[in-house]
Every structure is written in structure tokens, then in C-alpha cells.
Design a protein around this motif. Structure first.
Motif: not given
Length: 655
Positions: A210-220
Motif C-alpha cells: 500500500v506504499l508507493g515510491r516516487i523518484e525525485i532525483t531531478d527535483i532535488i
């Protein structure tokens, strides 16, 4: 050793001056949170433990949180391995210190995984970055926090490639097992810290994720390069440098006061804080920068006035038009309402009464009377207590679905008789109560066509949520329950199906807002502020409720017949809520509200939510369950009786 940690970095983002006041016992702090209460209300500890199960065989670095060197040395040893998973990895460099939720090392690639008890819907592409390309304001603190973590790790290991992720509840996913939340039991550890006892042995016990993972490398990366700033202009590298120097050297930053930052300042003193001799960081800032004196702090200012749009308040503050006496109608964007008080009219009334030291009530008697003449007896007053849980209670439920666990119902008859007619509470763990809840509410309200009252939009929102849950259910009586919901509520903007019931609930909050202003509320429209203000202004309410229950044509389900609701000290009515027993552990309602004050979407009702969390997530003996249940029933009964008292106050005014 003084170091700039990630919690202090986030505090500096709110206001750099807070770095001087934080952690000093001589200063009042309204956000001195109790981790146990936070865990019960927010569920963050459980989400973090659940996330760890998806990254098994990790090394947990725990104990002695203050021992920065110890944890940093442990982390360095573990990172010598080619592949490793670490929970609470620590990094210490040049006065900066961070601990990560989950860190995965694969060769020279680091996955930095921040676990949040927030939620997202994968259908919404603009959860973190808005349509115009800027960071969504509510996510800025979290994203800058992760950027700070990456910055520190990169200083320690410049040769590593660091990828950044957020892991949180995915609202599109459904639990495939019952009692997922029961696998993570919140407990107080021997050293008085808060922990979670995990009953699941592996991720195989958890059913569908029920958990998901979002990649935010570009945002960081965008934050690191200055493409994304905090607020309008704050750049990551500059903020780290300035905050570190300020905190390590225990300096007062002398950052300019501002409406938005100072309006949320936790370093203010309550009357109780002043009695204890605590200092006010808020006052010190305004003494130093705005040259305020003691009389200025007693004046009504923009921080006290409700009804002025925040953008106007920001502009007025920057122009040093801060006090009520310096404001005019043009300043506040004054507009007359049509048939009701506009927000700016209410603000102008508050300003006038503050200037003239006038505590008399303002009321539009004709408008209020016209509205009240529409109401049909018997009158029904209802209040719901609800929660949203990150981890679903039962199979086929999503994260953060609304759970309605309690209601109270008072009936007011035309002859003045008042009954506490019904109540419902579910205190069972791992049980989804919503359909039982709505069945009991239907029984309580379907016997006549009397007007139904709520306070604010919460009850209507909950009925809309249960409406959706029923549509998706296999309940045999779903059609009659849906019809009942549609008869007493109206659809919200995001409902696929549109309706407005013949008995659509009347919102007493709107009635008060449209026709009534009591200076004793300081501009608040909260029922917990309106009630004591009305009691102190109303001779009728004082006379009536200073008598025992059995003498005033009132019934009660949870209080003895000789119970007296109103107690006066020095001609001032004591707020009835202060006479109720603590919900649990000798924590008053106010203390609980302060401990969870920074949690989003929690206003009134935080104490009930926290108590329900304890019923769900901790192991208790039957007597403790009974004690909490009894306290919750008393609080909820007073919530609907408070609405009755407000109605009687309005009735007294128009008579």
C-alpha cells in the motif's frame, strides 16, 4: 556538540530566528510535541516500519541519538560493504548532521529513501511540482529536507551517485488483508521513547503493498542548482551556510519579521507559560526589530484579526500597518455582504470593537431571525468523530480512507425539552465501522423531518466519503443507506454523482459567521471558542446551565442527573470542556492538541483522534479501554450540547 541537523534545518526554513530559541527551556514552545501522541495521531512510525519490511535485512542504528560520532562511525563501517541497507544511517561533516530513513547502497550508487506518512495519488502528475514548473508550496519543506540530506551525504562521499526517493501511502492501492495496521503496535520503550512493535515477520505477511515510491532525483538536482528556491528567493546552499553558522554559534539571526512566518510562531507565551516564568521568542523578535513595547503587545494586530485575506495582511505588515488602529476599510478590502456578513465586514467589526474596547456582541437580528424561522422542530444536533489512517484497518480499504467511529445526537423539542437522544462509538481494533455508523445514524434521524444541524463542513464531507464506500460495497442495505445520506447532505465538488437533500444539514458555523460576531472569540469561529464566549455573554445560559441536569429539562447519557455544566469563578464562566476528564494518561485536551498541532488537517477533534489511535494501535487492558471510551463519549456529548447552547443563545438574541 552543536550541529545543524535536518530538523533544525527545516526549522530555519520556517524562520531563521527560531534556531536561536529552539531547545532552550527558558522559552515557551507551543509545539513541544509528545512523540507518543504524535505517533497515535499521525501513524508515521508505523509507515516507516512498514517501509523497512520492503527493504529487508537492513542494519538499524539506534540508541544515544545525541552521540553523533558513534552513529557516523557505524555508518562508515557499513558503507565499506559493496551492497548494504541501513535504517537511520548517520552522516556527520563540517558541523552538519543527518540521519536517513532508509539508505540502500549498491556499489557506488546510493538510494536515499525518505519515508513520509503523507499520501499521494499516482494519477495526479502535479503532486510535487505544479503545472507551471514550480514546487508545490506544501511540499517545499519536505523536498528541501531531502535536498539537505543529499548535500550532506555528497560532502561525505563525493564519489557516490545519489538517487533520491519519497516513499509514502499510495491512495490508489487497496489492502489485501485484514488488520494491516494491527501488525504495527505503538509502544513506549523503557527509556520513555516511542517505538513500534512489529508483528509481521516479513513483507509476505503484508499482502499487496500500500506504499508507493516516487523518484525525485531531478527535483532535488533542481533545488541544488537554484532552479527551485524556498519561497521566492531562498537558495539551498546559502540557507545551509547561514543556518549552520547561526545555530553552531548560538547567534540570533535577526531575520526580518514577516506576517506569514510570525503568524505561525510557536515561541509565544500562554497565560500558563507566563505564570511559569517562561520567555516569549515572538515578543523578543518584535522588541528588537519592530521596537514594540508592552502596550503594543496588548493591542489588537493583524495576527488577531480574522477575515482579512492573507495576501492583504502580508502587504499591510510590510507597510507597517499592523495594529487595528492604523487600518481603514480600503486597507482590508472592505465589501458589504448580500444578506450576510462578508469576511471583510466581520474584520471591520472586530477592528472597530478592538479600537473602542467594546466587548458587546454584534448581531444581524433580522437576518438571523429570518434564517431561524425556516427551521423545523424537533431540531437535531449531530457531531462526528473520525480519523484517517495511513495503514488500512481492513481488506479492500485504501490508505487514508475516512473512518467514522463516533457520533453524538441531541434533540431539541419545540417545548424546550432537550434530549441526548443517541450516541454511537466503535472501540474495536482492526474494525471498519462506517456502515454500522451510518445505520445507527439513520435510525436516530429518520423518525421525523426536523432540521438537522452540524458545525462546519466535516459531517457533510464524511457522509460523502461513506457514500462512495457504499457504492463500492456489497452491503445488502446499501441502497437505503445511500438514499438516507443523499436526503440529509449535499454532494461535494469532486463527487461523480450530484445531489442536495431535502433535509440537507444546516451548518451552525455558517449561521454564526453570517449573522453574529462576539469579540470574546478574538475572531475565531471554532465551536470551542464560540461556546465560552456565548456563555459569558448570555444571562439566560448562565442561569439555566448553572443548575443540575435534572432541573433544566435536559437528559444525559454519560453524566449523572446532579451534574452541573457551568461553574463560575470571579463572575467568569469556566469553559465546560475544562471540567471533563482527561481522555487518557492525564493529558488534557489542550495538551494533546498542542502535541499534534503541526499535523495537517487537524483542528478540533485532535484529542478524540489521538485517543482512537491508542485504542487501535496499543495493547490495553479492558478497564483502560473502558476509561478511554467513557471519556470520548463525554466529550462528544458536550460537542452536540454546545451546539444546542449556541442555538439557545441565538434564540435568546432574536427574542
Amino acid at each position: 556538540m552543536r550541529v545543524l541537523s535536518k530538523s533544525r534545518f527545516k526549522l530555519g526554513l520556517e524562520c531563521p530566528n527560531k534556531l536561536f530559541y529552539t531547545g532552550k527551556k527558558v522559552y515557551a514552545n507551543q509545539k513541544n510535541a509528545n512523540p507518543f501522541l504524535e505517533a497515535l495521531a499521525k501513524g508515521g512510525f508505523q509507515v516507516e516500519e512498514l517501509a523497512r519490511l520492503y527493504y529487508p535485512d537492513g542494519h538499524l542504528l539506534k540508541g544515544e541519538d545525541w552521540d553523533y560520532e558513534k552513529h557516523w562511525n557505524q555508518t562508515k563501517e557499513l558503507l565499506k560493504k559493496e551492497n548494504v541497507i541501513i535504517y537511520e544511517a548517520a552522516f556527520l561533516v563540517d558541523g552538519l548532521f543527518i540521519r536517513t530513513d532508509i539508505l540502500v547502497k549498491k556499489g557506488n550508487i546510493i538510494e536515499l529513501i525518505e519515508v513520509k506518512s503523507k499520501s499521494y495519488d499516482p494519477v495526479n502528475e502535479n503532486t510535487l511540482v505544479g503545472k507551471t514548473g514550480g514546487l508545490v508550496s506544501s511540499w517545499q519543506p519536505y523536498l528541501f529536507d531531502i535536498a539537505f540530506q543529499k548535500h550532506v551525504i555528497q560532502l561525505c562521499y563525493p564519489e557516490f551517485e545519489i538517487k533520491s526517493f519519497i516513499m509514502m501511502a499510495d491512495k490508489s492501492k487497496k489492502a489485501s488483508i485484514d488488520g494491516l495496521n494491527q501488525l504495527f503496535r505503538i509502544t513506549k520503550l523503557t527509556d520513555n521513547r516511542t517505538g513500534v512493535r512489529v508483528l509481521a515477520k516479513s513483507k509476505d505477511d503484508l499482502g499487496n503493498p500500500v506504499l508507493g515510491r516516487i523518484e525525485i532525483t531531478d527535483i532535488i538536482s533542481g533545488i541544488e542548482t537554484g532552479q527551485h528556491t524556498y519561497g521566492k528567493s531562498l537558495v539551498l546552499t546559502d540557507s545551509i551556510k547561514n543556518f549552520k553558522e547561526t545555530y553552531i554559534n548560538d547567534k540570533y539571526m535577526n531575520a526580518p519579521t514577516s506576517y506569514l512566518a510570525c503568524n505561525k510562531c510557536e515561541f509565544r507565551t500562554s497565560d500558563e507559560d507566563i505564570e511559569q516564568g517562561l520567555k516569549s521568542g515572538f515578543n523578543e523578535c518584535f522588541e528588537k526589530q519592530n521596537k514594540w513595547n508592552n502596550k503594543d503587545f496588548e493591542k489588537t494586530s493583524l495576527f488577531d484579526i480574522s477575515g482579512i485575506h492573507w495576501s492583504k495582511s502580508v502587504k499591510l505588515f510590510s507597510n507597517n500597518s499592523i495594529f487595528a488602529e492604523s487600518l481603514n476599510q480600503e486597507d482590508i478590502g472592505y465589501k458589504e455582504g448580500v444578506g450576510k456578513l462578508s469576511d471583510s465586514e466581520r474584520a471591520w467589526i472586530q477592528i472597530g470593537k478592538a479600537i473602542n474596547d467594546d466587548n458587546s456582541i454584534y448581531v444581524d437580528k433580522d437576518g438571523l431571525k429570518e434564517e431561524m424561522n425556516k427551521w423545523v422542530f424537533p431540531l437535531h444536533f449531530i457531531d462526528f468523530e473520525t480519523c484517517t489512517a495511513a495503514l488500512p484497518f481492513s481488506k479492500a480499504r485504501r490508505p487514508y480512507e475516512q473512518i467514522a467511529f463516533q457520533f453524538s445526537h441531541h434533540t431539541y423539542y419545540e417545548d424546550g425539552k432537550i434530549e441526548h437522544s443517541n450516541q454511537y462509538i466503535s472501540n474495536k481494533a482492526a474494525y471498519f465501522p462506517n456502515f454500522d455508523f451510518i445505520r445507527e445514524l439513520k435510525k436516530a434521524l429518520e423518525s421525523d423531518n426536523g432540521t438537522i444541524f452540524r458545525f462546519h463542513n466535516h459531517e457533510n464531507t464524511i457522509l460523502n466519503a461513506i457514500h462512495v464506500q457504499l457504492l463500492e460495497s456489497d452491503e445488502k442495505d446499501k441502497d437505503s443507506l445511500i438514499h438516507f445520506i443523499e436526503s440529509i447532505s449535499h454532494s461535494t465538488g469532486n463527487s461523480a454523482r450530484k445531489w442536495q437533500g431535502d433535509r440537507d444539514m444546516v451548518d451552525l458555523w455558517i449561521i454564526a459567521k453570517n449573522f453574529y460576531f462576539n469579540p470574546l472569540t478574538n475572531g475565531s469561529n471554532s465551536l470551542k471558542d464560540l461556546l465560552p464566549a456565548a456563555l459569558n455573554n448570555s444571562s439566560f445560559l448562565k442561569d439555566k446551565y448553572s443548575n443540575p441536569i435534572h432541573k433544566i429539562s435536559l437528559t444525559s447519557t454519560n453524566f449523572p442527573t446532579d451534574f452541573v455544566w457551568l461553574v463560575q469563578e470571579e463572575d467568569k464562566v469556566i469553559n465546560p470542556y475544562k471540567h471533563l476528564p482527561p481522555v487518557f494518561d492525564d493529558w488534557t485536551e489542550e495538551e494533546i492538541e498542542h502535541s499534534i498541532s503541526d499535523i495537517e488537517d487537524i483542528n478540533d477533534g485532535g484529542a478524540a483522534l489521538t485517543a482512537y489511535g491508542k485504542l487501535q494501535y496499543t495493547d490495553m487492558i479492558p478497564s483502560e479501554v473502558e476509561q478511554i471510551t467513557s471519556a470520548l463519549l463525554k466529550y462528544c456529548e458536550l460537542d452536540t450540547l454546545a451546539m444546542v447552547m449556541l442555538y439557545e443563545h441565538f434564540q435568546e438574541i432574536i427574542a
